[in-house]
Write an enzyme that holds these catalytic residues in place. Structure first.
Site, PDB file in Angstrom:
ATOM      1  N   ASP A  47      10.906 -67.403  43.623  1.00 38.05           N
ATOM      2  CA  ASP A  47      11.197 -67.403  42.484  1.00 38.05           C
ATOM      3  C   ASP A  47      11.289 -68.565  41.298  1.00 38.05           C
ATOM      4  OD1 ASP A  47      13.688 -68.091  42.749  1.00 38.05           O
ATOM      5  OD2 ASP A  47      15.416 -66.952  41.937  1.00 38.05           O
ATOM      6  N   ASP A  98      13.747 -71.683  45.375  1.00 44.01           N
ATOM      7  CA  ASP A  98      12.981 -71.427  46.555  1.00 44.01           C
ATOM      8  C   ASP A  98      11.533 -72.414  46.435  1.00 44.01           C
ATOM      9  OD1 ASP A  98      13.396 -68.822  47.731  1.00 44.01           O
ATOM     10  OD2 ASP A  98      12.508 -68.067  45.704  1.00 44.01           O
ATOM     11  N   ASP A 145      10.270 -63.814  48.843  1.00 41.41           N
ATOM     12  CA  ASP A 145      11.717 -64.175  48.374  1.00 41.41           C
ATOM     13  C   ASP A 145      11.653 -62.539  48.462  1.00 41.41           C
ATOM     14  OD1 ASP A 145      14.094 -65.297  48.364  1.00 41.41           O
ATOM     15  OD2 ASP A 145      13.664 -64.729  46.341  1.00 41.41           O
TER      16      ASP A 145
END
Length: 833
Positions: free
Chosen positions: A711, A715, A512
């Site tokens: 994180d 997510d 991400d």
């Protein structure tokens, strides 16, 4: 730790507590109480809606299953709980299998996992502790529940120390008594002069009498442990390594006693003694055990080090004065003083003072972090030079250090998929060895040369002694313990043991962008001033206009001015031009800030910054312009900057042979610019949060096994969908439930560290298993005498015992090498890429 336990209350009936799920109101409480009250043996029931718990007072024996059925019959549930038990008396892999089977046979147990290295059982289900302890007791081992607190189980530590002391004492005694036996018997065989000396001084028979006395002492005192455990296990038809040693040494000793005192019962030519085999085997196996216990102590050093990071005393403000109290008495909200050089006692928020705090024990990052009013601090970290006052925000088992200790303990106690094969083999291994020893005895007795009985006995004993499966049982758990402990020291927490095995097979790492590759908040990265303008004045005016906007870009500009100590001037007539920018009057001047199209609409020429604007665009930044009184004053770029550690981390992943993919909600052009800068292999851009799971599935289909790094907050679905989910820990959000691995520093370097550690640990386990299995399968035929027909070579039981002890020590020594594991570093050329 299971909440379901029976506790005896002095002078009264016992009380049983049951957790209950699904109650929503007072009528639920009444239904549950009525149902439980009908169960035989129940004297009274008290159900608490707030704690979701039933306390049952008994008037006699209660069937726990009947209580659970009563709760379920009225539509509620008794949730499965996890119970940790310390198990005593396990010595080899076959013990592990037996304890696991006994626990799984207890009604209400859904899962049971037993670890030889940690000597712990983790049980999931609704069964009570008493039933679990009784089941373990029935198969010949002792157990007690472990409190789930953060302090090390002192009782267990004391027992370990006592065991080490007893083993050392027994080893010394066995060695002192066995040495003369070995010299008298083996010396006579190996040194011709020695045989003549014995015959001419004390005589053969007197030598045998002396050996008998010394060997009896060896077997009766230091060797007693093998018989106390080995023969009962044999009678239960569940032989373990103690049974192998007990049968082998008893056979050698028994034969020698017959040869010494009633030799006429033996066939001619077979009268010989094997006292040295029985005595030296006990001494050698005790040596192996002692080295094993010492090495096992070292495998759990990571946990001990973590526990030792806890401060013992806190300086707490009580009734207007500072008092020193033990940290387990600190309450939530207490004000604490932390002096220079001291450890922070609990998690808290700084209310006064300024200092730098060394957080390397949490994050693995060596650089101290500045702390001032409003900063969060973590218990166990070290305050440097300044004094701090802080308010306790987490105490006891809720502190971050306590969570880390729990996570490491869980990972150390977990079983990898690779262990399932080992367990199946070892369960049948000891009985198979006993059959092999019996077959060896019979083959030599029937087909062997004269004296056949002697050959049969010696080779059967050698088979029994060499095949102890200690090394097999220790091969996997010791490596897991050392590997996960080393990971914790590097800021990599394996929440689930399986991740340790799965991570090494990852083919692609999906990352991400925001908060993982980047800092996670926009910052002013570029401010170029046009000729004729002053930088501080331009920044002050632009920031003053932006101070009215809530946009992240505006906040970044205002923060930059504040950090530079620039005071914002007064502003009038603020106006936001939709899709273009903002304008206002500052210090009597008209100030306009916005994109290139806004400047063109105002007739402001931005050509002088064209080259710089192109460069910023290629770096994935969107340039803004500032105009004052209709003249171009500055070009501004705000972006979420890439973390300094990110390029090296991605280079390290490439060096490990992995593809790196970036998943981001950014527009494709910005995403591609960042990917070019970092050398990322694949970009999935313009993805909404809910689209991340689909992106993970697509990458998995394209490349194979996938690790996803996020994180850990928005997510969570993608972390759960990936084969292994790695959450970038923010320091306070440790137990990210959806992640398999938590990286304590906000540093992407934790990902290659975790993958390299996974490869090193599984490689170490494979070496251990190869040694344990190959060693046993290769040496059992040698011990049985397979080499005798060709080369005339036989393996003495004494050497078999030495080899067996060596195999366990080798496996433990190999596992301990992981303590020196170093993180992979990308070379400069890769990092530059």
């Amino acid at each position: 730790m299971s909440t379901s336990s029976v506790t005896a209350v002095p002078g009264t009936a016992s009380i049983l507590s049951l957790p209950i799920e699904g109650m929503t109101c007072a009528s639920c409480v009444g239904r549950v109480e009525a149902a439980l009250a009908k169960v035989e043996g129940v004297a009274s029931v008290s159900v608490n809606l707030a704690t979701e718990r039933a306390d049952i007072r008994s008037s006699g024996p209660i069937d726990r299953d009947a209580l659970i059925q009563a709760v379920e019959s009225v539509g509620y549930e008794v949730p499965a709980a996890t119970t940790e038990l310390a198990v005593e008396g396990m010595t080899c892999a076959s013990c592990v299998g037996r304890v696991e089977r006994a626990l799984l046979a207890v009604p209400g147990v859904s899962q049971a996992s037993v670890n030889l290295a940690t000597e712990r059982a983790t049980v999931r289900g609704v069964a009570g502790i008493d039933a679990l302890v009784a089941a373990i007791d029935k198969v010949g081992y002792a157990a007690h529940a472990i409190d789930g607190g953060t302090q090390v189980d002192e009782e267990a530590a004391e027992k370990k120390d006592a065991e080490r002391v007893a083993l050392k004492r027994d080893l010394i005694l066995a060695s002192v008594l066995a040495a003369p036996v070995f010299v008298l018997e083996m010396g006579s065989h190996l040194i011709p002069g020695m045989h003549h000396w014995v015959m001419s001084t004390i005589g053969l028979q007197a030598s045998w009498y002396l050996q008998f006395v010394l060997t009896t002492l060896v077997l009766a005192i230091p060797g007693r442990r093998f018989y106390q455990k080995g023969f009962p296990a044999l009678l239960r038809l569940a032989p373990d390594m103690n049974s192998l040693v007990a049968v082998g040494t008893a056979a050698a000793f028994g034969y020698s006693v017959v040869a010494t005192f009633i030799p006429h019962l033996l066939p001619a030519g077979t009268v010989n003694v094997y006292y040295e085999a029985a005595a030296v085997i006990v001494a050698l196996i005790l040596l192996g055990r002692f080295l094993e216990v010492r090495a096992k102590g070292r495998t759990s050093e990571a946990i001990k080090r973590l526990v030792n990071l806890q401060a013992k005393v806190a300086h707490v403000s009580r009734e207007g004065r500072i008092v020193d109290i033990p940290i387990n008495e600190v309450l939530l909200g207490d004000l604490l003083e932390v002096r220079p050089g001291e450890r922070v006692p609990v998690d808290g928020e700084v209310t006064e003072g300024r200092s730098f705090v060394d957080e390397s024990m949490i994050t693995g990052e060596p650089i101290p972090v500045e702390k001032s009013a409003g900063s969060g601090v973590v218990g166990g970290t070290v305050n440097q030079k300044g004094a701090l006052t802080l308010r306790a925000t987490a105490v006891g088992g809720q502190t971050m250090l306590a969570q880390i200790i729990r996570l490491v303990e869980q990972a150390q106690g977990s079983k990898l998929p690779i262990q399932a094969v080992v367990d199946k083999v070892t369960l049948w291994f000891v009985p198979a060895v006993m059959l092999a020893a019996l077959a060896t005895f019979l083959v030599w007795l029937i087909f062997g040369p004269s004296p056949a009985l002697t050959f049969a006995l010696v080779n059967a004993v050698a088979v029994l002694i060499i095949a102890c499966p200690c090394a097999m049982g220790l091969a996997t758990p010791t490596s897991i313990m050392v590997g996960t402990g080393r990971g914790a020291e590097m800021g990599v927490l394996f929440r689930k043991g399986e991740a340790l095995q799965l991570l090494k097979d990852a083919k692609v790492v999906a990352v991400d962008k925001t908060g993982t590759l980047t800092e996670g908040r926009p910052l002013l990265t570029d401010l170029e001033i046009a000729d004729g303008f002053d930088r501080a004045q331009v920044l002050a005016r632009v920031a003053a206009v932006e101070s009215r906007s809530e946009h992240p870009i505006a906040r970044a500009i205002v923060e930059a001015a504040t950090e530079e100590g620039i005071a914002l001037p007064a502003m009038l007539d603020f106006e936001s031009v939709t899709g273009m920018g903002v304008r206002a009057t500052v210090d009597g001047a008209r100030v306009e800030v916005g994109a290139d199209r806004f400047m063109r609409s105002l007739g402001v020429d931005i050509g002088s910054f064209a080259v710089l604007a192109d460069r910023l665009g290629n770096e994935g930044k969107s340039p803004l312009y500032g105009a004052i009184d209709g003249r171009l004053a500055a070009i501004i770029a705000v972006s979420d900057p890439i973390k300094p550690s990110t390029p090296a981390a991605i280079a390290a992943l490439h060096q490990l042979g992995l593809k790196v993919a970036m998943i981001t909600g950014d527009n494709a052009a910005t995403a591609q610019a960042i990917a070019r800068q970092l050398g990322i292999d694949e970009v999935v851009a313009e993805v909404l949060p809910e689209g991340k799971v689909e992106a993970v599935r697509r990458l998995k289909a394209a490349y194979g096994q996938i690790a996803f790094v996020g994180d850990g907050i928005n997510d969570a679905p993608a972390l759960a969908e990936a084969d292994v989910g790695l959450a970038i820990g923010t320091g306070t959000d440790v137990a990210v439930e959806s992640a398999d691995v938590v990286l304590m520093s906000g540093n992407l370097q934790g990902v290659p560290n975790a993958i390299a550690l996974s490869k090193a640990t599984i490689g170490n386990i494979r070496q251990n298993l190869f040694w344990a299995f190959a060693y046993n399968t290769a040496l059992i035929p040698v011990a049985a005498g397979a080499l005798y027909p060709v080369w005339g070579v036989l393996l003495s039981p004494v050497f078999a015992a030495g080899a067996m002890a060596l195999s366990s020590v080798f496996v433990l020594g190999n596992a301990l090498r992981l303590r020196r594991f170093q993180a992979p570093m990308a070379d400069a050329s890769h990092a530059a890429h």
